[in-house]
Design an enzyme around this catalytic site. Structure first.
Site, PDB file in Angstrom:
ATOM      1  N   ASN A   1       0.866  -1.180   0.000  1.00 31.16           N
ATOM      2  CA  ASN A   1       0.000   0.000   0.000  1.00 31.16           C
ATOM      3  C   ASN A   1       0.902   1.228   0.000  1.00 31.16           C
ATOM      4  O   ASN A   1       1.479   1.569   1.029  1.00 31.16           O
ATOM      5  CB  ASN A   1      -0.887  -0.047   1.256  1.00 31.16           C
TER       6      ASN A   1
ATOM      7  N   LYS B   1       0.118   4.259  -0.336  1.00 29.94           N
ATOM      8  CA  LYS B   1      -0.505   5.468   0.254  1.00 29.94           C
ATOM      9  C   LYS B   1      -0.212   6.684  -0.631  1.00 29.94           C
ATOM     10  O   LYS B   1      -0.126   6.546  -1.843  1.00 29.94           O
ATOM     11  CB  LYS B   1      -0.050   5.661   1.702  1.00 29.94           C
TER      12      LYS B   1
ATOM     13  N   HIS C   1      -9.413   1.277   4.778  1.00 29.91           N
ATOM     14  CA  HIS C   1      -8.149   1.476   5.502  1.00 29.91           C
ATOM     15  C   HIS C   1      -8.395   2.454   6.648  1.00 29.91           C
ATOM     16  O   HIS C   1      -9.190   3.388   6.509  1.00 29.91           O
ATOM     17  CB  HIS C   1      -7.074   2.012   4.547  1.00 29.91           C
TER      18      HIS C   1
ATOM     19  N   GLU D   1      -6.827   4.863   7.661  1.00 28.00           N
ATOM     20  CA  GLU D   1      -6.602   6.273   7.302  1.00 28.00           C
ATOM     21  C   GLU D   1      -7.818   6.835   6.561  1.00 28.00           C
ATOM     22  O   GLU D   1      -8.134   8.014   6.684  1.00 28.00           O
ATOM     23  CB  GLU D   1      -5.311   6.393   6.478  1.00 28.00           C
TER      24      GLU D   1
ATOM     25  N   GLU E   1      -5.220  -4.659  10.733  1.00 30.42           N
ATOM     26  CA  GLU E   1      -4.172  -3.656  10.927  1.00 30.42           C
ATOM     27  C   GLU E   1      -4.450  -2.865  12.201  1.00 30.42           C
ATOM     28  O   GLU E   1      -5.259  -1.926  12.177  1.00 30.42           O
ATOM     29  CB  GLU E   1      -4.140  -2.690   9.742  1.00 30.42           C
TER      30      GLU E   1
ATOM     31  N   GLY F   1       2.815   2.344  10.700  1.00 25.34           N
ATOM     32  CA  GLY F   1       3.823   3.383  10.526  1.00 25.34           C
ATOM     33  C   GLY F   1       4.573   3.744  11.798  1.00 25.34           C
ATOM     34  O   GLY F   1       5.276   4.747  11.853  1.00 25.34           O
TER      35      GLY F   1
ATOM     36  N   SER G   1       3.537  -2.031  10.282  1.00 27.42           N
ATOM     37  CA  SER G   1       4.986  -2.124  10.519  1.00 27.42           C
ATOM     38  C   SER G   1       5.587  -3.476  10.160  1.00 27.42           C
ATOM     39  O   SER G   1       6.487  -3.965  10.844  1.00 27.42           O
ATOM     40  CB  SER G   1       5.322  -1.746  11.970  1.00 27.42           C
TER      41      SER G   1
END
Ligand code: PGA
Length: 252
Positions: free
Chosen positions: A11, A13, A97, A99, A167, A173, A212
Site C-alpha cells: 500500500n 498510500k 483502511h 486512514e 491492521e 507506521g 509495521s
C-alpha cells in the site's frame, strides 16, 4: 478469481513520484525468485496506476487501488470507481483502511458498500479492520475488530472472493507490532466471525496482517496460524524490502 495461498500487498498510500516506477521494475525482475504460492500486489497512488498497470501486464504482479467509490460513475470529483480500477487491469482494491476511516469519516456501512462495488466490478476487495490503542488497552480488541468485520462485509461475501486485512491502528507506521499471540488471537477471532457469518465460505478468505511489517519481522508474522499474508505500507516502497517480505512469507 480465487485467492492465492499468500498475498503480499504493498500500500503505497500518498507516496511515489514517477521515479518510483524503477521500484516496480525491480520487483517484476525478481518475481521468478518468489514462490508461486505467493502473489505480490502493488496498490499505487492514482497518478502512477496506469504506468504500473502497463508494467505489470502479463507478469505475476497484481495491481490494486487504495480505495473506490460505491457508485460505478457520476459526479464525484476526485473519486475513482471500482469499474475504473477493473478497466485498468487491477485485481484488488483496498477498502476501509484506517486512514480512510479516520481522514474521510468512512463508516463500516460505507466500507461494505465499497466492497460490494468491488465485487460488482469483478475485483477482490481487501477490507481493512483494526483497533486503536485505547480500544486495545480497554481489552476491547476482539470485540471491535469482529464487529468491524461483520459490518464491513459486502452483500456478495458468500459468493465472491475477498480479503480481510487486520491492521492495529497503533502499529501502522510506528515500528510497533503486536506479539505473535496477539496477532494469532485476532486472526482466529476473525476466522470464527467469517465462518459464523458465511458458513463454509468463511474459510476461504485470506486474513492479512498489516502494521509495521518489515523484512526483519516478516517471517515471524507470516508464519502465525491464520495469517495469509501482509498489507505492507512503508516497506513496500523499496523493492528489496518488499521482495524480502514476500520471500519470508514462505520461509525461502
Ligand atoms: P506500515 O503501513 O507498513 O507503514 O505500518 C501498513 C498499512 O497501513 O497498510
Amino acid at each position: 478469481m480465487a485467492n492465492p495461498k499468500k498475498l503480499i500487498a504493498g500500500n503505497w498510500k500518498m507516496n511515489g513520484l514517477r521515479a518510483a516506477l524503477d521500484q516496480v521494475r525491480a520487483v517484476i525482475a525478481d518475481l521468478p525468485s518468489i514462490d508461486n504460492d505467493v502473489e505480490m500486489a502493488v496498490c499505487p497512488p492514482a497518478t502512477l496506476a496506469a504506468p504500473i498497470a502497463d508494467l505489470a501486464a502479463d507478469t505475476r504482479l497484481a495491481v490494486g487501488g487504495q480505495d473506490c467509490h460505491a457508485k460505478a460513475s457520476g459526479a464525484h470529483t476526485g473519486d475513482i470507481s471500482a469499474e475504473m480500477w477493473a478497466d485498468l487491469g487491477a485485481r484488488y482494491v483496498i477498502v476501509g483502511h484506517s486512514e480512510r476511516r479516520q481522514d474521510h469519516g468512512e463508516t463500516d456501512e460505507i466500507v461494505a458498500s465499497k466492497a460490494t462495488a468491488a465485487h460488482r466490478a469483478g475485483l477482490t476487495p481487501i477490507i481493512c479492520v483494526g483497533e486503536s490503542l485505547e480500544q486495545r488497552k480497554a481489552g476491547k480488541t476482539v470485540q471491535v475488530v469482529t464487529s468491524q468485520v461483520r459490518a464491513s462485509l459486502p452483500q456478495s461475501a458468500a459468493g465472491s472472493p475477498f480479503v480481510i486485512a487486520y491492521e492495529p491502528i497503533w502499529a501502522i507506521g510506528t515500528g510497533l507490532t503486536p506479539t505473535v499471540e496477539q496477532v494469532g488471537e485476532v486472526h482466529a477471532a476473525i476466522r470464527a466471525c467469517l465462518t459464523n457469518a458465511l458458513g463454509p465460505a468463511g474459510k476461504a478468505p485470506l486474513i492479512l496482517y498489516g502494521g509495521s511489517v518489515k523484512p526483519d519481522n516478516a517471517a515471524e508474522l507470516m508464519h502465525i496460524e491464520e495469517v495469509g499474508g501482509a498489507l505492507v505500507g512503508g516497506a513496500s516502497l523499496k523493492a528489496t524490502d518488499f521482495l524480502a517480505i514476500a520471500r519470508a512469507a514462505t520461509g525461502d
